[in-house]
Design a protein around this motif. Structure first.
Motif, mmCIF file in Angstrom:
data_model
loop_
_atom_site.group_PDB
_atom_site.id
_atom_site.type_symbol
_atom_site.label_atom_id
_atom_site.label_comp_id
_atom_site.label_asym_id
_atom_site.label_seq_id
_atom_site.Cartn_x
_atom_site.Cartn_y
_atom_site.Cartn_z
ATOM 1 N N GLU A 89 5.109 52.682 48.027
ATOM 2 C CA GLU A 89 4.091 51.761 47.526
ATOM 3 C C GLU A 89 4.122 50.441 48.293
ATOM 4 N N ILE A 90 2.961 49.880 48.550
ATOM 5 C CA ILE A 90 2.898 48.507 49.079
ATOM 6 C C ILE A 90 2.034 47.695 48.114
ATOM 7 N N PRO A 91 2.655 47.069 47.126
ATOM 8 C CA PRO A 91 1.890 46.383 46.079
ATOM 9 C C PRO A 91 1.019 45.256 46.646
ATOM 10 N N GLY A 92 -0.192 45.179 46.134
ATOM 11 C CA GLY A 92 -1.076 44.067 46.487
ATOM 12 C C GLY A 92 -1.853 44.263 47.782
ATOM 13 N N VAL A 93 -1.443 45.245 48.588
ATOM 14 C CA VAL A 93 -2.186 45.512 49.828
ATOM 15 C C VAL A 93 -3.102 46.694 49.548
ATOM 16 N N VAL A 142 -1.782 50.144 48.098
ATOM 17 C CA VAL A 142 -1.341 51.380 48.741
ATOM 18 C C VAL A 142 -0.327 52.100 47.845
ATOM 19 N N GLN B 428 8.639 50.765 53.627
ATOM 20 C CA GLN B 428 7.320 50.125 53.746
ATOM 21 C C GLN B 428 7.007 49.809 55.207
ATOM 22 N N GLY B 449 0.204 40.763 50.378
ATOM 23 C CA GLY B 449 -0.023 41.593 49.191
ATOM 24 C C GLY B 449 0.782 41.073 48.010
ATOM 25 N N LYS B 452 -0.842 38.038 46.411
ATOM 26 C CA LYS B 452 -2.257 38.173 46.066
ATOM 27 C C LYS B 452 -2.648 37.445 44.778
#
Lengths: 249, 479
Positions: A89-93, A142, B428, B449, B452
């Motif tokens: 996971e790529i949080p916020g992207v 993602v 990642q 991200g 955000k």
């Protein structure tokens, strides 16, 4: 297209691949099967260039280029795509942001113009549709909060969008129910073309019912111990792997 | 009083009391009562202002520099600092961008700053930047029409003494803390904003509009008063790195939101952070606080990427019933930077609400701390707070720390606190790289991200710039 010669590779000092040979031509689908711990996932990771997966001997070329001369992102730009077993996971992207960055980077490497936003969006929507993902997934982070099946479909969606020439699927079938498996297979089959090749790494034969390979290879103890046509997969399904390991020993 | 007389008077008391003729506008280093008087005199301030400064100076002398922050730096010698320097003369400034440090220009380029703005930021001697002058004038006219006062605080002292007298020092008292007291005594300049009753300020106010006017210097003082039912959004700072030779910055910002008023205060701080080895860089010791009357709202948003040492806690005193305080923060430290930042939410009124979203990113060998206080007073019936603090680490030589203080003296108050610490993981990074994205871009994307939730609170064009700023600030953080 992909030429692997006597590949020896280690992970954190432990030798996993012990002289692997494989020749993949455009348009072909190769399945790599084998028992747990045979080095199946290592193969994908070494090819894609993950940190700590070190080649110690042998050569691998992609369309004549030595891949070990290239950074992981350069290998990707050369057209190598790895569908992950455990997508992170790529949080916020957002998926969209991520894929746009990906396409832009790859286009830049190839010296071609990146697709404009409109055509990119159109393609992204089509790719989602092809793997039964709602378009909202493009806006979400993602893999953020995706179910296991959604993550795998997301990988295939990315693959469809990036149109690589060599697709490596690392146990994409693991953790998938039969419906999701069919969706994934459908996506892969749509991508099959005379100038694109697939290396499908799997533990089970069932994926190969849907993605029918041209060749099946058995990987055991870091080497390919047997190769054959698609019928070899069925034989393995019946007999398991132990007879081969004994045969080799 | 002429400059000569001032120089003479100060010069007597100092060994270092040497002032060159060319630069006669700069006071010699050191701080005493005469210096405070001299500053006040230079600005031609009225007696009451001088009295106020002197009172602050007396207070400062009895105070100790705070040492509780999670930062380390050599002790500042306050007698080594010069407390007044007027802007460099046109002759001293670079004549064109060709004379400006190429590294600085490169950064401007990366941030996509237009050429004439680059000239202003780099301090190029452009006495007639017609564009920005005319733009500034247009803005002024529009603001005047709405009755909004937006001017240097030194001007407000003369033109609007009743307002300044009424509000200055009411939110951050003179004796509040060491740095605030110092600021009160020697503040150079800053902004004054007054929004009349019921007025919605017709545009975002930015210090940037005032960039052609007198440089505010190292002891900036800002006062914003929003009358009943008014609304204002204020932007402070700039994403471009500001050149500044002064090492110590001690600013004070006071916000007053009267009944039903709303103030949104956004900051992008990008002072020089020092080099990779921690040499140079600004010490940024800031006191920012706002008071909310009934149904008022104050929202702080900050993106802190610069300075060698940051000590900063934009706070809200929720005095009125139903008032709201918000704090959205991104603090990024790289190399040897240190930041100790957070907020204080003081709930006094009934049904007051506060939200704190703090994102700390540490890279290199930097240290980033969140320090926050949520206090529910006995009168704060039905008050609520939600705090979320997330830390992101890049590499294994940096540190992230969280110091939350919670004091609840009202049983009906609800306080929620969430905290996470995560790393930019190898997985990642590998996923990004496998999709063709190089490591630097990957880190910046992952960090963006992560931020955000805060960026979406920033005014639109600021948010885009902030994203680019993080990218530039993170350069060299991946090995």
């Amino acid at each position: 297209m992909l030429s692997i010669n006597n590949l020896v590779a280690e992970v954190e000092g432990k030798t996993i691949l012990k002289g692997l040979n494989l020749e993949v031509k455009p348009g072909e689908v190769h399945a790599i099967m084998g028992p747990n711990g045979a080095g199946k996932s290592t193969l994908g990771n070494v090819l894609a260039g993950r940190e700590n997966y070190e080649k110690t001997d042998g050569t691998v070329t992609l369309d004549g280029k030595d891949i070990f001369e290239l950074e992981p992102e350069e290998r990707a730009a050369e057209g190598m795509f790895l569908a992950f077993q455990y997508p992170v996971e790529i949080p916020g992207v957002s998926n969209l942001e991520f894929l746009k960055a990906s396409i832009d980077a790859i286009s830049k490497y190839r010296g071609v113009e990146a697709p404009d936003s409109v055509s990119f969006m159109k393609k992204a929507r089509e790719a989602c549709k092809a793997v039964n993902l709602d378009q909202n997934f493009l806006k979400r982070g993602v893999n953020e909060g995706f179910s296991g099946g959604e993550k795998k479909r997301n990988e295939i969606m990315q693959m469809m969008l990036l149109e690589p020439k060599l697709c490596i699927l690392d146990e994409t079938d693991s953790g998938l129910d039969i419906d999701a498996l069919q969706v994934v297979a459908k996506g892969v089959n749509e991508l099959r073309s005379p100038d694109r090749a697939f290396v499908v790494v799997t533990h089970y034969q069932r994926l190969l019912d849907y993605i029918v390979p041209d060749y099946v290879h058995v990987l055991a103890d870091g080497k390919i111990v047997k190769s054959g046509g698609k019928e070899l997969a069925l034989e393995l399904e019946k007999k398991g792997y132990s007879w081969l390991e004994q045969e080799v020993a | 009083m002429s400059d000569e007389v001032i120089n003479e008077r100060i010069g007597k008391d100092y060994k270092a009391g040497f002032v060159t003729e060319v630069d006669s506008e700069t006071l010699p280093p050191g701080l005493n009562e005469d210096v405070v008087r001299a500053i006040s005199a230079k600005k031609g301030e009225p007696e009451w202002m001088l009295e106020w400064r002197l009172k602050a100076f007396e207070a400062w002398k009895t105070m100790e520099e705070p040492d509780w922050a999670h930062v380390n730096f050599p002790k500042v010698d306050y007698q080594e600092i010069s407390y007044f320097s007027s802007p460099k003369s046109m002759e001293d400034k670079p004549k064109s961008l060709d004379e400006v440090d190429p590294q600085l220009l490169e950064t401007y380029e990366k941030l996509g700053i237009p050429l004439h703005e680059q000239e202003i930021l780099a301090g190029v001697a452009v006495d007639a930047v017609f564009d920005s002058v005319s733009v500034a004038t247009t803005f002024r006219e529009k603001l005047e029409e709405a009755g909004v006062i937006f001017c240097p605080i030194s001007e407000a002292v003369h033109k609007h003494p009743e307002l300044v007298k009424k509000y200055l020092g009411t939110v951050v008292p003179v004796r509040d803390n060491f740095f605030a007291a110092l600021n009160c005594a020697v503040f150079s300049d800053g902004s004054f904003v007054y929004i009349p009753k019921g007025v919605r300020c017709p545009m975002e106010l930015s210090t940037y509009f005032r960039i052609n006017e007198a440089k505010t210097g190292q002891f900036e003082r800002t006062l914003i008063v929003a009358e009943e039912g008014s609304h204002v959004s204020y932007l402070e700072g700039c994403t471009a790195p500001m050149r500044d030779e002064n090492q110590l910055h001690a600013a004070v910002v006071e916000l007053v939101a009267l009944d039903n008023a709303e103030i949104k205060y956004s900051t992008v701080q990008n002072w020089y952070p020092g080099d990779e080895n921690g040499k140079g860089g600004i010490y940024n010791f800031v006191t920012k606080r706002g008071v909310c009357h009934n149904n008022a709202k104050i929202s702080w948003t900050q993106v802190e990427t610069g300075s060698a040492v940051t000590w900063k806690y934009p706070s809200c005193i929720l005095k009125g019933d139903n008032s709201i305080g918000e704090f959205y923060s991104v603090a990024l430290t790289n190399n040897m930077q240190q930041a100790d930042t957070g907020t204080k939410m003081i709930h006094l009124g009934k049904n007051t609400k506060s939200t704190i979203i703090a994102k700390g990113i540490s890279a290199g060998k930097s240290q980033s701390s969140y320090r926050g206080l949520v206090r529910m007073s006995p009168m704060a019936e039905g008050a609520r707070n939600f705090t979320q603090c997330d830390s992101l680490l890049i590499g294994d030589k940096c540190g992230a720390h969280t110091f939350p203080y919670i004091e609840s003296k009202n049983p009906s108050a609800v306080i929620e606190h969430e905290a996470t610490t995560s790393k930019v993981s190898d997985d990642q990074m590998f996923l990004c790289q496998q999709r063709g994205i190089d490591p630097e871009k990957a880190v910046s994307m992952i960090v963006n991200g992560f931020c955000k939730e805060v960026f979406k609170e920033l005014p639109m064009e600021f948010a885009v710039e902030a994203g680019k700023l993080l990218e530039v600030s993170l350069e060299g953080s991946v090995g």
